[in-house]
Design a protein around this motif. Sequence first.
Motif, PDB file in Angstrom:
ATOM      1  N   TYR A  47      -4.496   9.675  -2.475  1.00  0.00           N
ATOM      2  CA  TYR A  47      -3.248  10.468  -2.726  1.00  0.00           C
ATOM      3  C   TYR A  47      -2.498   9.934  -3.818  1.00  0.00           C
ATOM      4  O   TYR A  47      -2.679   8.581  -4.068  1.00  0.00           O
ATOM      5  N   TYR A  48      -1.572  10.758  -4.406  1.00  0.00           N
ATOM      6  CA  TYR A  48      -0.770  10.147  -5.514  1.00  0.00           C
ATOM      7  C   TYR A  48       0.549   9.648  -4.441  1.00  0.00           C
ATOM      8  O   TYR A  48       0.977  10.013  -3.434  1.00  0.00           O
ATOM      9  N   THR A  49       1.131   8.509  -5.180  1.00  0.00           N
ATOM     10  CA  THR A  49       2.401   7.606  -4.327  1.00  0.00           C
ATOM     11  C   THR A  49       3.427   7.890  -4.907  1.00  0.00           C
ATOM     12  O   THR A  49       4.738   7.682  -4.450  1.00  0.00           O
ATOM     13  N   GLU A  62       0.557   7.647 -10.126  1.00  0.00           N
ATOM     14  CA  GLU A  62      -0.143   6.324  -9.473  1.00  0.00           C
ATOM     15  C   GLU A  62      -1.051   6.842  -8.420  1.00  0.00           C
ATOM     16  O   GLU A  62      -0.441   7.735  -7.409  1.00  0.00           O
ATOM     17  N   VAL A  63      -2.045   6.261  -8.050  1.00  0.00           N
ATOM     18  CA  VAL A  63      -2.804   6.751  -7.147  1.00  0.00           C
ATOM     19  C   VAL A  63      -3.267   5.637  -6.154  1.00  0.00           C
ATOM     20  O   VAL A  63      -3.317   4.413  -6.524  1.00  0.00           O
ATOM     21  N   TYR A  64      -3.485   5.819  -4.788  1.00  0.00           N
ATOM     22  CA  TYR A  64      -3.777   4.895  -3.872  1.00  0.00           C
ATOM     23  C   TYR A  64      -4.990   5.359  -3.011  1.00  0.00           C
ATOM     24  O   TYR A  64      -5.180   6.713  -2.980  1.00  0.00           O
ATOM     25  N   ALA A 112       1.054  -1.373   0.116  1.00  0.00           N
ATOM     26  CA  ALA A 112       0.222  -0.022  -0.098  1.00  0.00           C
ATOM     27  C   ALA A 112       0.826   1.203   0.170  1.00  0.00           C
ATOM     28  O   ALA A 112       2.100   1.010  -0.015  1.00  0.00           O
ATOM     29  N   GLY A 113       0.307   2.489   0.119  1.00  0.00           N
ATOM     30  CA  GLY A 113       0.818   3.679   0.207  1.00  0.00           C
ATOM     31  C   GLY A 113       1.174   3.788   1.591  1.00  0.00           C
ATOM     32  O   GLY A 113       0.770   3.416   2.412  1.00  0.00           O
ATOM     33  N   ILE A 114       1.959   4.730   1.782  1.00  0.00           N
ATOM     34  CA  ILE A 114       2.511   5.231   3.103  1.00  0.00           C
ATOM     35  C   ILE A 114       2.803   6.822   3.293  1.00  0.00           C
ATOM     36  O   ILE A 114       3.397   7.181   2.387  1.00  0.00           O
ATOM     37  N   ASN A 115       2.234   7.278   4.428  1.00  0.00           N
ATOM     38  CA  ASN A 115       2.547   8.793   4.506  1.00  0.00           C
ATOM     39  C   ASN A 115       3.613   8.662   5.681  1.00  0.00           C
ATOM     40  O   ASN A 115       3.701   7.925   6.593  1.00  0.00           O
ATOM     41  N   ARG A 143      -9.824  12.827 -14.808  1.00  0.00           N
ATOM     42  CA  ARG A 143      -9.050  14.202 -14.524  1.00  0.00           C
ATOM     43  C   ARG A 143      -8.121  14.006 -13.400  1.00  0.00           C
ATOM     44  O   ARG A 143      -8.171  13.202 -12.582  1.00  0.00           O
ATOM     45  N   PRO A 144      -7.144  14.951 -13.140  1.00  0.00           N
ATOM     46  CA  PRO A 144      -6.179  14.778 -12.056  1.00  0.00           C
ATOM     47  C   PRO A 144      -7.050  14.804 -10.578  1.00  0.00           C
ATOM     48  O   PRO A 144      -8.177  15.387 -10.862  1.00  0.00           O
ATOM     49  N   LEU A 145      -6.360  14.347  -9.539  1.00  0.00           N
ATOM     50  CA  LEU A 145      -6.997  14.443  -8.293  1.00  0.00           C
ATOM     51  C   LEU A 145      -7.285  16.097  -7.873  1.00  0.00           C
ATOM     52  O   LEU A 145      -6.387  16.822  -8.517  1.00  0.00           O
ATOM     53  N   ASP A 146      -8.178  16.314  -7.184  1.00  0.00           N
ATOM     54  CA  ASP A 146      -8.215  17.899  -6.806  1.00  0.00           C
ATOM     55  C   ASP A 146      -7.266  18.309  -5.951  1.00  0.00           C
ATOM     56  O   ASP A 146      -7.042  19.570  -5.745  1.00  0.00           O
ATOM     57  N   SER A 147      -6.474  17.410  -5.195  1.00  0.00           N
ATOM     58  CA  SER A 147      -5.424  17.809  -4.231  1.00  0.00           C
ATOM     59  C   SER A 147      -4.247  16.745  -4.484  1.00  0.00           C
ATOM     60  O   SER A 147      -4.662  15.610  -4.938  1.00  0.00           O
ATOM     61  N   ASP A 148      -3.174  17.063  -3.866  1.00  0.00           N
ATOM     62  CA  ASP A 148      -2.055  15.779  -3.693  1.00  0.00           C
ATOM     63  C   ASP A 148      -2.479  14.741  -2.951  1.00  0.00           C
ATOM     64  O   ASP A 148      -2.107  13.575  -3.108  1.00  0.00           O
ATOM     65  N   GLY A 149      -3.351  15.153  -1.808  1.00  0.00           N
ATOM     66  CA  GLY A 149      -3.798  14.230  -0.774  1.00  0.00           C
ATOM     67  C   GLY A 149      -5.043  14.577  -0.425  1.00  0.00           C
ATOM     68  O   GLY A 149      -5.201  15.721  -0.024  1.00  0.00           O
ATOM     69  N   CYS A 150      -5.888  13.766   0.298  1.00  0.00           N
ATOM     70  CA  CYS A 150      -7.446  14.250   0.750  1.00  0.00           C
ATOM     71  C   CYS A 150      -7.888  13.084   1.654  1.00  0.00           C
ATOM     72  O   CYS A 150      -7.582  12.030   1.375  1.00  0.00           O
TER      73      CYS A 150
END
Length: 393
Positions: free
Chosen positions: A219-221, A227-229, A44-47, A193-200
Amino acid sequence: MTQQQRIAVIGGGMGGLTAGVLLQRAGFKATVYEQAKQLARIGAGINIYPNGMHVLRATGVVDHLLAIGQTPATWFSRVWDTGELLYSQPEAAWHKKYGEPHIILHRGDLQRSLASQLRPDSIQFDKHLVGIEEVGDVLKATFADGSSVEADVIIGADGVNSRVRELLLGPQPPKYSGFVAYRSVFPASRLSRPLDSDGCKFWSDDRHWANEDRHMIIYYTTKAKDEVYFVTGSPDPNWEGTTPVDVTIQEVKDHYAGFHDEVQRVIDASVQISKWPLLTRDPLPLWSSGRIVLLGDACHPMKPHMGQGAGMAFEDAAVLARCLQEKRDDIEGALKLYEANRQGRASKVQRISNANTFLKYEEDPTWCFGYNAMTVPLQPAGEAAKPPQAECA
């Protein structure tokens, strides 16, 4: 005891690899034993927030992570259906205040980067721990393939289903929280279309959902934003699964019916979605016994709602390495010092993460992000009952 103390780290996840790197840099002979057959870009993604980045800086991986992961310019908290903005995280201000950025990337990319910092041949794969015994003045770890290794210290960094924890405290299955995480990673090109923000993070309204909290994080990874997660926290009190399973897109759409258009189009763009049980444990009565010690999810698993599960494992690894370095001739004392300095803070983060309240609205996260595990003063065991004050860069 040998001049260069031997440390066996059981588990090659985020905490185990970080511990291995830091211990090697502190002069120990550390080897990581991982039950998987190889490292793979799965998961998965990670912050990683500034408190975790301080530790990763010490491992030597930050420059590489910044080259492949994204440091979000925008991260929003939004209302589940209308998309109304609840809070916009001040990413640039936090970076300046705490001395490190918030970075987002794929967990597998971070794992490979950490593994690259280990000395050659100091990570062994296909090693499933079955037992630990004392043999004279050393510990002997035995694996399912019939091999064994002697060590002066054994670190259990083997996750929520830790075999080391079980050997220390006896069998006790983790608790199913009544919630699952739907997860998916897919190419950003699949979005309309692109996400409205880098993460939400979209937060539900408890009144609408009859006190059944649910949310979705998107968010983008990658730095390239290709790539979107997404990951959710979703009530599923009747599910009896204990391992991840693949689910249909329709199941997730049904669960998030009525959520904002951004949520709907991300679900629709998914290729494959898996469902993971969110498991927890009550605080453990001890983290160490003799020369065996736990870190990360092995001793304080938490729901992933704060983005601090890996952060706490990084911090554990850093403080443990510092304690062992400070008390090389008193291993048991070093492990008690580690436990005393980490237990209060990790328990607080575990509690808040499980409650899922962090950064829904504007608040000061200095108590969390301002902690630097590489430099925070180590308090004597008898004086470390309270979490130490946060430091700011």
